[in-house]
Motif scaffolding. Structure first.
Motif, PDB file in Angstrom:
ATOM      1  N   MET A   1      -2.568  -7.053   6.228  1.00 25.76           N
ATOM      2  CA  MET A   1      -2.121  -5.844   5.952  1.00 25.76           C
ATOM      3  C   MET A   1      -0.631  -5.658   5.741  1.00 25.76           C
ATOM      4  N   GLY A   2      -0.153  -5.054   4.733  1.00 24.36           N
ATOM      5  CA  GLY A   2       1.018  -4.755   4.350  1.00 24.36           C
ATOM      6  C   GLY A   2       1.615  -3.535   4.948  1.00 24.36           C
ATOM      7  N   ARG A   3       3.136  -3.386   4.815  1.00 23.94           N
ATOM      8  CA  ARG A   3       3.947  -2.371   5.237  1.00 23.94           C
ATOM      9  C   ARG A   3       3.626  -1.047   4.560  1.00 23.94           C
ATOM     10  N   ILE A   4       4.188   0.165   5.137  1.00 22.99           N
ATOM     11  CA  ILE A   4       4.145   1.266   4.152  1.00 22.99           C
ATOM     12  C   ILE A   4       5.429   1.548   4.085  1.00 22.99           C
ATOM     13  N   LEU A   5       6.111   1.848   2.964  1.00 17.36           N
ATOM     14  CA  LEU A   5       7.397   2.253   2.867  1.00 17.36           C
ATOM     15  C   LEU A   5       7.489   3.735   2.224  1.00 17.36           C
ATOM     16  N   ALA A   6       8.511   4.267   3.091  1.00 16.34           N
ATOM     17  CA  ALA A   6       8.637   5.846   2.687  1.00 16.34           C
ATOM     18  C   ALA A   6      10.153   6.065   2.143  1.00 16.34           C
ATOM     19  N   ILE A   7      10.226   7.020   1.170  1.00 15.65           N
ATOM     20  CA  ILE A   7      11.453   7.195   0.273  1.00 15.65           C
ATOM     21  C   ILE A   7      11.647   8.734   0.567  1.00 15.65           C
ATOM     22  N   ASP A   8      12.942   8.912   0.985  1.00 15.73           N
ATOM     23  CA  ASP A   8      13.404  10.392   1.032  1.00 15.73           C
ATOM     24  C   ASP A   8      14.437  10.335  -0.232  1.00 15.73           C
ATOM     25  N   PHE A   9      13.841  10.738  -1.337  1.00 14.15           N
ATOM     26  CA  PHE A   9      14.682  10.751  -2.395  1.00 14.15           C
ATOM     27  C   PHE A   9      15.684  11.685  -2.533  1.00 14.15           C
ATOM     28  N   GLY A  10      16.824  11.308  -3.062  1.00 14.41           N
ATOM     29  CA  GLY A  10      18.188  12.266  -3.158  1.00 14.41           C
ATOM     30  C   GLY A  10      18.654  11.777  -4.468  1.00 14.41           C
ATOM     31  N   THR A  11      19.466  12.594  -5.122  1.00 19.41           N
ATOM     32  CA  THR A  11      20.168  12.369  -6.576  1.00 19.41           C
ATOM     33  C   THR A  11      21.481  11.436  -6.253  1.00 19.41           C
ATOM     34  N   LYS A  12      21.833  11.433  -5.124  1.00 18.47           N
ATOM     35  CA  LYS A  12      22.981  10.553  -4.611  1.00 18.47           C
ATOM     36  C   LYS A  12      22.512   9.210  -3.731  1.00 18.47           C
ATOM     37  N   ARG A  13      21.841   9.676  -2.755  1.00 19.84           N
ATOM     38  CA  ARG A  13      21.588   8.653  -1.715  1.00 19.84           C
ATOM     39  C   ARG A  13      20.134   8.951  -1.485  1.00 19.84           C
ATOM     40  N   ASP A  20       5.833  -1.063  10.594  1.00 21.92           N
ATOM     41  CA  ASP A  20       5.383  -2.465  11.054  1.00 21.92           C
ATOM     42  C   ASP A  20       4.472  -2.791  10.113  1.00 21.92           C
ATOM     43  N   GLU A  21       3.913  -4.098  10.144  1.00 23.73           N
ATOM     44  CA  GLU A  21       2.699  -4.629   9.530  1.00 23.73           C
ATOM     45  C   GLU A  21       1.481  -4.013   9.887  1.00 23.73           C
ATOM     46  N   LEU A  22       1.452  -3.726  11.111  1.00 24.55           N
ATOM     47  CA  LEU A  22       0.084  -3.095  11.589  1.00 24.55           C
ATOM     48  C   LEU A  22      -0.057  -1.631  11.311  1.00 24.55           C
ATOM     49  N   GLN A  23       1.228  -1.035  10.691  1.00 25.51           N
ATOM     50  CA  GLN A  23       1.208   0.307  10.109  1.00 25.51           C
ATOM     51  C   GLN A  23       1.099   1.314  11.401  1.00 25.51           C
ATOM     52  N   TYR A  44      13.068  -6.006  -2.088  1.00 23.52           N
ATOM     53  CA  TYR A  44      12.422  -5.781  -0.833  1.00 23.52           C
ATOM     54  C   TYR A  44      10.923  -6.242  -0.918  1.00 23.52           C
ATOM     55  N   ILE A  45      10.270  -5.830  -1.875  1.00 23.44           N
ATOM     56  CA  ILE A  45       8.648  -6.323  -2.211  1.00 23.44           C
ATOM     57  C   ILE A  45       8.503  -7.927  -2.365  1.00 23.44           C
ATOM     58  N   LYS A  46       9.697  -8.389  -2.781  1.00 25.28           N
ATOM     59  CA  LYS A  46       9.639  -9.799  -2.710  1.00 25.28           C
ATOM     60  C   LYS A  46       9.759 -10.596  -1.620  1.00 25.28           C
ATOM     61  N   LYS A  47      10.128  -9.815  -0.520  1.00 31.22           N
ATOM     62  CA  LYS A  47      10.361 -10.220   0.742  1.00 31.22           C
ATOM     63  C   LYS A  47       9.252  -9.928   1.667  1.00 31.22           C
ATOM     64  N   GLU A  48       9.009  -8.779   1.683  1.00 33.02           N
ATOM     65  CA  GLU A  48       7.704  -8.030   2.176  1.00 33.02           C
ATOM     66  C   GLU A  48       6.830  -7.703   1.561  1.00 33.02           C
ATOM     67  N   THR A  49       5.313  -7.677   2.265  1.00 34.33           N
ATOM     68  CA  THR A  49       4.300  -7.244   1.530  1.00 34.33           C
ATOM     69  C   THR A  49       4.296  -5.611   1.838  1.00 34.33           C
ATOM     70  N   VAL A  50       4.451  -4.760   0.823  1.00 39.27           N
ATOM     71  CA  VAL A  50       4.182  -3.348   0.888  1.00 39.27           C
ATOM     72  C   VAL A  50       3.014  -2.931   0.248  1.00 39.27           C
ATOM     73  N   GLU A  51       2.351  -2.328   1.010  1.00 40.22           N
ATOM     74  CA  GLU A  51       0.973  -1.728   0.340  1.00 40.22           C
ATOM     75  C   GLU A  51       0.742  -0.320  -0.096  1.00 40.22           C
ATOM     76  N   LEU A  52       1.870   0.531   0.185  1.00 37.78           N
ATOM     77  CA  LEU A  52       1.884   1.939  -0.193  1.00 37.78           C
ATOM     78  C   LEU A  52       3.370   2.398  -0.114  1.00 37.78           C
ATOM     79  N   PHE A  53       3.791   3.185  -1.168  1.00 38.90           N
ATOM     80  CA  PHE A  53       5.003   3.866  -1.084  1.00 38.90           C
ATOM     81  C   PHE A  53       4.479   5.394  -0.664  1.00 38.90           C
TER      82      PHE A  53
END
Length: 136
Positions: A1-13, A20-23, A44-53
């Motif tokens: 099982m891969g990680r889920i990665l969340a993004i709080d998008f901003g125009t600057k940051r 965790d791997e068990l989500q 990041y995805i080269k180092k960690e398994t991410v299954e969803l953004f």
């Protein structure tokens, strides 16, 4: 099982959080300059398994899209072209910045520390991810 990665998008940051791997647990990862976001995610995805953004979807109180949505949609198009193998889900992010600030107060951070906008973005990403995990 891969990680889920969340993004709080901003125009600057942009705040980033991951599970965790068990989500099971959502944790703040970092805040990156938005201009470097695709490079960061690719590395990041080269180092960690991410299954969803999971990407925050900012809305007004009346449920209409906020002004920043056009920037987020443009980013999503670039993300899908750069990393087409990972699906994307959107999560309502209304009030996450206010909740992040309140979390900082509740955790006892001093006034100087609460001015750290990068930390607010990271906590906001964590809240977006927690909301997604609760809804699953």
């Amino acid at each position: 099982m891969g990680r889920i990665l969340a993004i709080d998008f901003g125009t600057k940051r942009t705040g980033i959080a991951v599970t965790d791997e068990l989500q099971i647990i959502a944790s703040g990862l970092t805040t990156v300059n938005t201009k470097d976001l695709l490079i960061f995610l690719t590395d990041y995805i080269k180092k960690e398994t991410v299954e969803l953004f999971v990407i925050g979807e900012p809305k007004q109180k009346d449920n209409t899209a906020s002004e920043s949505e056009k920037f987020i949609k443009a980013f999503i198009v670039k993300l899908q072209k750069t990393i087409p193998s990972i699906p994307i889900k959107r999560v309502d992010e209304r009030f996450t910045s206010k909740m992040a600030f309140q979390t900082m107060i509740d955790s006892g951070l001093k006034k100087n520390q609460r001015k750290n906008k990068a930390l607010i973005d990271e906590i906001s990403a964590t809240l977006i991810l927690q909301n997604y995990l609760y809804s699953k």
